[in-house]
Design an enzyme around this catalytic site. Structure first.
Site, short mmCIF file in Angstrom:
data_model
loop_
_atom_site.label_atom_id
_atom_site.label_comp_id
_atom_site.label_asym_id
_atom_site.label_seq_id
_atom_site.Cartn_x
_atom_site.Cartn_y
_atom_site.Cartn_z
CG HIS A 37 -2.31 0.21 1.01
ND1 HIS A 37 -3.28 -0.03 1.97
CD2 HIS A 37 -2.98 0.64 -0.07
CE1 HIS A 37 -4.47 0.23 1.48
NE2 HIS A 37 -4.32 0.64 0.25
CD GLU A 38 -1.68 4.68 -0.52
OE1 GLU A 38 -1.20 5.19 -1.54
OE2 GLU A 38 -2.88 4.43 -0.42
N GLY A 39 3.17 2.61 -1.80
CA GLY A 39 4.61 2.54 -2.01
C GLY A 39 5.23 1.35 -1.32
#
Length: 626
Positions: free
Chosen positions: A473-475
């Site tokens: 998630h998110e990188g």
């Protein structure tokens, strides 16, 4: 009876981070310890009543689609999801940290972040409102006054929800390769009161909460490229701009026009965890819901494009979106922490109740002796201590970052500057360290349950599945690691890293004067110096490709040094508030700190060794050799 989570939050907020001192600042002057406690009370009550009882339901009754009557698809969610979302919006928590003028409470972000932990522990699938708040904050930071009033305000008041649309099927995390186009909508495109108006065409994937009927509208923040004079997309990230693309079209006053934008749900991703939150593939401008042209507009008809309003200047899409992305990364770290804590509390309760085995004596086990609780066994205590050190340490780190947000916004000039720099440096750690180590905590929670932990009769298997997403998630870890080693530690000629080092040394110096902590203080000082030396040595050759090949081990070591610092500071605060360790929680906190220094901090030697010598084992491996 006060819950273990509430007791831990109270200690972190008031004994460690001195949350009440923030009320001396004008922005928070209307608040007090009593108002902070009231917010925590409200959120804990809602989480217990509207979230926790339905965590298993949203996992087993996954989102499904059905025809929407207009040739497309709609998403169907359990009724409990609607009820929980409504309760959360009605509580005012979507806008808790915003100005009074925006319907907010002007609550410190520190208290806001702490209160939201209750929802993450109760049900992360239901409680994932983070994108709505982040979306609205990005519009507040970069949008026009009209965009702020129409879009951000209606997200904060709960009428609308928000997403972020970055990834594409062919691009993934490589944003420079996105192919979604945004073309000016006719000659008068820049005269629209809601901002320069474009038509978007393209496909986006992995969009959390990208389609649902929980709110009357969904505000998508979409990255797309504006074609150059030759009609071709500009390669790389320089051509990327950011656009507000609402599901339902609205007028300049924020009222729905009754016309749907050309955004079609292409399908749902069927996930390992977070099953209660829809994850979607969206098609923009495919002609499923053709939008009529504005008077004087240049595009119309099937495939003409979804209407979007540019946020910020052309080509500054990543800059604008990363305002939201950085906020989301800290929120993901907190989500991972909450899931780790949920598993820890479940396995602790199980270990106290489950009778199994007998303690070892000098002559071995006495088969005639009564069975003992699992928690009597040393290895069970090891696994519980590991979970406690990971999860409570991660919670402290994320709340420390939340305090940095407040200091960056409301502190004096020097305090604000230092806080912003430290937050930049710590963001990759705040996201990645909890998502790796609190996942390991969930694995240990399953182990403590034995075979039962592997079944759906107990909640710990779901916590592990939900938490596995947060490493992506998110990188991903690799992205966070390259950001840390390739950019963050080099910022301002290393000044940001030096600022962190000063803070760590100050804690070590204070702890050195406290006999029970003196050894840990020396360990931390040695670990910090090793990290600083390796950082300098790795970059001495200047070969970025060679250095970054071992960015992930560096990230792991860096995170462990930061968490050792956090735990030493927590130990100091514990002894200040309870010098005699009269409270069981105080002894437990000191035990977790001791565990971290004895079992975890020594791991950095192996991680830093490969960074120091720029080990090329991974980089040199030929693809065909696999």
């Amino acid at each position: 009876m006060t819950s273990p989570l509430r007791s831990t939050l109270d200690f972190l907020l008031h004994d460690w981070l001195q949350a009440e001192s923030l009320t001396a600042r004008p922005r928070f002057a209307d608040h007090s310890r009593e108002t902070f406690d009231a917010v925590l009370d409200t959120c804990e009550r809602i989480a217990r009543g509207k979230y926790a009882p339905f965590n298993r339901i949203v996992d087993t009754e996954e989102p499904r689609t059905e025809p929407d009557g207009a040739g497309g698809l709609r998403v169907v969610l359990p009724a409990c999801t609607h009820d929980a979302r409504r309760a959360y919006a009605d509580s005012g928590m979507l806008a808790a940290a915003q100005d009074y003028e925006q319907g907010g409470m002007q609550l410190p972000y520190l208290v806001d972040a702490a209160a939201n932990v209750f929802f993450g522990c109760a049900s992360i699938s239901i409680g994932s409102n983070l994108l709505t708040t982040g979306n609205a904050n990005a519009i507040l930071a970069h949008g026009t006054p009209a965009q702020q009033q129409v879009f951000a305000a209606n997200e904060f008041n709960g009428r609308w929800a928000g997403t972020m649309c970055l990834s594409e099927p062919q691009a993934g995390s490589s944003l420079s390769d996105i192919a979604t186009r945004a073309e000016p909508d006719g000659e008068g495109f820049d005269a629209d009161p809601l901002g320069p108006r474009y038509r978007l065409r393209g496909n986006k994937m992995w969009i959390s909460a990208g389609e649902h009927e929980l709110t009357e509208n969904i505000v998508h923040l979409v990255l797309a490229k504006i074609p150059g004079p030759d009609g071709k997309l500009v390669p790389g990230v320089k051509g990327i701009s950011l656009f507000i693309v609402p599901k339902q079209l609205v007028d300049a006053e924020g009222q729905l026009t009754g016309e749907r934008n050309d955004i079609a749900l292409a399908g749902l991703n069927h996930k390992l965890g977070w099953r209660g939150t829809t994850n979607t593939l969206l098609n923009f401008g495919e002609g499923k819901y053709p939008v009529r042209a504005e008077q004087g507009g240049g595009l119309d008809g099937a495939g003409a494009g979804a209407i979007g309003y540019r946020v910020g200047a052309p080509g500054e899409g990543l800059k604008c979106m990363f305002h939201m992305m950085n906020e989301a990364r800290i929120a993901i770290g907190m989500a991972a922490t909450a899931l780790g804590l949920a598993g820890y509390y479940a396995s602790l309760d199980y270990a106290r109740q489950r009778l199994q085995g007998r303690p070892m004596g000098a002559g071995g086990k006495d088969a005639g002796a009564p069975q003992v609780a699992l928690i009597a066994h040393a290895d069970i205590k090891r696994m519980l201590l590991a979970q406690k050190s990971y999860c409570e340490g991660a919670l402290a780190l994320n709340l420390y970052c939340a305090r940095l947000v407040d200091d960056g916004r409301t502190g004096d000039a020097q305090q604000a500057q230092d806080a912003r720099l430290l937050l930049e440096l710590l963001t990759p750690i705040a996201k990645s360290w909890p998502s790796e180590n609190c996942l390991e905590a969930n694995s240990l929670a399953i182990q403590i349950h034995g075979g039962y932990g592997y079944t759906r009769d107990f909640s710990v298997e779901q916590y592990w599945r939900d938490n596995r997403l947060n490493m992506i998630h998110e990188g991903t870890h690799g992205i966070q690691a390259m950001d840390l080693l390739g950019r963050k530690v080099l910022m301002q000629g290393g000044a940001t890293l030096a600022l962190l080092a000063r803070r760590v040394r100050a804690t070590a110096q204070a702890a050195a004067a406290v006999p029970p902590l003196a050894l840990h203080a020396a360990q931390l000082g040695d670990a910090l110096q090793q990290l600083l030396d390796v950082t300098q040595e790795a970059w001495a050759g200047g070969d970025a490709q060679q250095v970054l090949a071992n960015a992930v081990p560096y990230l792991q070591a860096f995170g462990h040094v930061v968490l050792a610092w956090v735990w030493l500071d927590l130990a100091l605060a514990t002894l200040r508030s309870d010098a005699q360790l009269a409270q069981p929680a105080s002894a437990g906190r000191l035990g977790a700190a001791r565990y971290f220094f004895h079992y975890e901090l020594p791991k950095i030697d192996a991680w830093l060794a490969v960074v120091r010598r720029c080990d090329s084992t991974c980089a040199d491996m030929a693809s065909e050799a696999f």
